[in-house]
Design a protein around this motif. Structure first.
Motif, mmCIF file in Angstrom:
data_model
loop_
_atom_site.group_PDB
_atom_site.id
_atom_site.type_symbol
_atom_site.label_atom_id
_atom_site.label_comp_id
_atom_site.label_asym_id
_atom_site.label_seq_id
_atom_site.Cartn_x
_atom_site.Cartn_y
_atom_site.Cartn_z
ATOM 1 N N SER A 68 91.905 5.625 -19.331
ATOM 2 C CA SER A 68 90.517 5.977 -19.630
ATOM 3 C C SER A 68 89.521 4.868 -19.316
ATOM 4 O O SER A 68 88.382 5.148 -18.948
ATOM 5 C CB SER A 68 90.392 6.378 -21.099
ATOM 6 O OG SER A 68 91.110 7.574 -21.349
ATOM 7 N N GLY A 73 82.048 5.933 -17.891
ATOM 8 C CA GLY A 73 81.421 6.880 -18.803
ATOM 9 C C GLY A 73 82.355 7.521 -19.804
ATOM 10 O O GLY A 73 81.897 8.264 -20.688
ATOM 11 N N LEU A 74 83.659 7.254 -19.711
ATOM 12 C CA LEU A 74 84.618 7.894 -20.605
ATOM 13 C C LEU A 74 84.939 6.980 -21.792
ATOM 14 O O LEU A 74 85.420 5.867 -21.605
ATOM 15 C CB LEU A 74 85.909 8.219 -19.848
ATOM 16 C CG LEU A 74 87.003 8.951 -20.630
ATOM 17 C CD1 LEU A 74 86.509 10.319 -21.092
ATOM 18 C CD2 LEU A 74 88.267 9.097 -19.784
ATOM 19 N N ALA A 152 82.964 16.125 -14.125
ATOM 20 C CA ALA A 152 82.307 15.885 -15.415
ATOM 21 C C ALA A 152 82.825 16.830 -16.499
ATOM 22 O O ALA A 152 82.949 16.428 -17.664
ATOM 23 C CB ALA A 152 80.802 16.020 -15.266
ATOM 24 N N GLU A 153 83.122 18.080 -16.132
ATOM 25 C CA GLU A 153 83.550 19.043 -17.147
ATOM 26 C C GLU A 153 84.892 18.641 -17.764
ATOM 27 O O GLU A 153 85.049 18.638 -18.995
ATOM 28 C CB GLU A 153 83.640 20.438 -16.534
ATOM 29 C CG GLU A 153 83.941 21.527 -17.548
ATOM 30 C CD GLU A 153 83.867 22.912 -16.943
ATOM 31 O OE1 GLU A 153 84.464 23.829 -17.539
ATOM 32 O OE2 GLU A 153 83.221 23.083 -15.887
ATOM 33 N N ASP A 154 85.835 18.289 -16.932
ATOM 34 C CA ASP A 154 87.127 17.857 -17.471
ATOM 35 C C ASP A 154 87.030 16.489 -18.128
ATOM 36 O O ASP A 154 87.775 16.193 -19.074
ATOM 37 C CB ASP A 154 88.186 17.845 -16.371
ATOM 38 C CG ASP A 154 88.876 19.194 -16.228
ATOM 39 O OD1 ASP A 154 88.770 20.023 -17.161
ATOM 40 O OD2 ASP A 154 89.496 19.440 -15.182
ATOM 41 N N ARG A 155 86.116 15.659 -17.667
ATOM 42 C CA ARG A 155 85.902 14.371 -18.322
ATOM 43 C C ARG A 155 85.429 14.587 -19.759
ATOM 44 O O ARG A 155 85.910 13.935 -20.698
ATOM 45 C CB ARG A 155 84.888 13.551 -17.523
ATOM 46 C CG ARG A 155 84.810 12.095 -17.943
ATOM 47 C CD ARG A 155 84.116 11.262 -16.874
ATOM 48 N NE ARG A 155 82.762 11.690 -16.566
ATOM 49 C CZ ARG A 155 82.376 12.160 -15.391
ATOM 50 N NH1 ARG A 155 83.231 12.290 -14.398
ATOM 51 N NH2 ARG A 155 81.107 12.513 -15.193
ATOM 52 N N ALA A 156 84.515 15.531 -19.954
ATOM 53 C CA ALA A 156 84.020 15.840 -21.297
ATOM 54 C C ALA A 156 85.118 16.482 -22.140
ATOM 55 O O ALA A 156 85.249 16.192 -23.340
ATOM 56 C CB ALA A 156 82.806 16.759 -21.208
ATOM 57 N N LEU A 157 85.922 17.340 -21.523
ATOM 58 C CA LEU A 157 87.022 17.976 -22.240
ATOM 59 C C LEU A 157 88.012 16.937 -22.738
ATOM 60 O O LEU A 157 88.469 16.979 -23.898
ATOM 61 C CB LEU A 157 87.723 18.974 -21.317
ATOM 62 C CG LEU A 157 88.916 19.728 -21.899
ATOM 63 C CD1 LEU A 157 88.464 20.664 -23.009
ATOM 64 C CD2 LEU A 157 89.625 20.522 -20.793
ATOM 65 N N TYR A 158 88.340 15.995 -21.875
ATOM 66 C CA TYR A 158 89.289 14.951 -22.266
ATOM 67 C C TYR A 158 88.683 14.037 -23.330
ATOM 68 O O TYR A 158 89.369 13.636 -24.274
ATOM 69 C CB TYR A 158 89.706 14.156 -21.035
ATOM 70 C CG TYR A 158 90.823 13.178 -21.299
ATOM 71 C CD1 TYR A 158 91.923 13.539 -22.060
ATOM 72 C CD2 TYR A 158 90.785 11.890 -20.782
ATOM 73 C CE1 TYR A 158 92.951 12.645 -22.310
ATOM 74 C CE2 TYR A 158 91.815 10.995 -21.013
ATOM 75 C CZ TYR A 158 92.890 11.382 -21.779
ATOM 76 O OH TYR A 158 93.910 10.489 -22.024
ATOM 77 N N ARG A 159 87.410 13.724 -23.192
ATOM 78 C CA ARG A 159 86.732 12.913 -24.219
ATOM 79 C C ARG A 159 86.876 13.566 -25.584
ATOM 80 O O ARG A 159 87.250 12.914 -26.568
ATOM 81 C CB ARG A 159 85.256 12.771 -23.853
ATOM 82 C CG ARG A 159 84.402 12.058 -24.905
ATOM 83 C CD ARG A 159 82.931 12.419 -24.712
ATOM 84 N NE ARG A 159 82.702 13.840 -24.957
ATOM 85 C CZ ARG A 159 81.745 14.559 -24.365
ATOM 86 N NH1 ARG A 159 80.925 13.999 -23.486
ATOM 87 N NH2 ARG A 159 81.608 15.829 -24.660
ATOM 88 N N ASP A 160 86.576 14.850 -25.675
ATOM 89 C CA ASP A 160 86.633 15.545 -26.958
ATOM 90 C C ASP A 160 88.061 15.582 -27.496
ATOM 91 O O ASP A 160 88.281 15.447 -28.701
ATOM 92 C CB ASP A 160 86.086 16.960 -26.807
ATOM 93 C CG ASP A 160 84.592 16.991 -26.491
ATOM 94 O OD1 ASP A 160 83.936 15.943 -26.654
ATOM 95 O OD2 ASP A 160 84.101 18.060 -26.078
#
Length: 201
Positions: A68, A73-74, A152-160
């Motif tokens: 990560s 940004g992650l 970005a979508e999967d980046r946000a999914l992984y962040r959550d």
């Protein structure tokens, strides 16, 4: 020669009966902190990569910033993950002593899982993963990193998923292994999309 089938097939086999991956015994559980992304992690990687190159010279066949902290940004645990490729990760005498002299400490030895070794470094904190050439896991690490950098979508999914897994693991007093297990399904789902985009499935 590494094939697409090698890359997309995960090895989830448990350790052999009675075997432990931890060189000095399992560490105590510690609170898992997911912190905001830090641009300084890239500089930490470059510093650590220099130490590794100075220690190993041409024996370091590849040094990759993964995990990560390698994705701008992650949010992440503030520990830099590095994949080091050597000629034979099982031949510790060929690469381990110079790294120990540079301050790295061998903490994990997994002969049953790609002959993986993991060393830790204190400051900046680092997990140094050692693999042999054409290791499927190391190839997957780069695919996952590059996919998250670009999506970005999967980046946000992984962040959550990371935040939720850390909160749950901390509430239960779990080890980082349990934290990793809590987010594994999301990781596998992301891999499915990354593999498809790369034409591997």
């Amino acid at each position: 020669m590494l094939t697409a089938a090698d890359i997309v097939r995960f090895d989830d086999a448990p350790p052999p009966p009675g075997a432990s991956a931890f060189v000095a015994g399992a560490p105590e559980a510690e609170s898992i902190a997911i912190v905001p992304a830090d641009p300084g992690w890239a500089e930490d990687f470059e510093h650590l990569a220099r130490l590794i190159r100075e220690a190993l010279g041409e024996r370091a066949l590849g040094i990759e910033h993964v995990g990560s902290t390698s994705v701008p940004g992650l949010p992440a645990k503030p520990i830099v993950d590095i994949d080091l490729t050597v000629a034979d990760s099982a031949d510790e005498a060929a690469w381990l002593p110079p790294l120990e002299a540079a301050g790295f400490v061998l903490t994990i030895r997994e002969p049953w899982w790609y002959e993986h070794r993991c060393l830790r470094f204190g400051a900046p904190r680092c997990n140094l993963h050692v693999f042999s050439p054409d290791c499927p896991e190391a190839a997957r690490h780069k695919i996952f990193r590059d996919w998250l950098r670009a999506n970005a979508e999967d980046r946000a999914l992984y962040r959550d998923a990371k935040v939720a897994a850390a909160e749950a693991a901390n509430a239960e007093g779990e080890h980082v292994m349990q934290y990793n297990a809590r987010k594994q399904q999301v990781i596998r789902d992301i891999y499915t999309r990354a593999f498809a985009a790369a034409g591997l499935v």
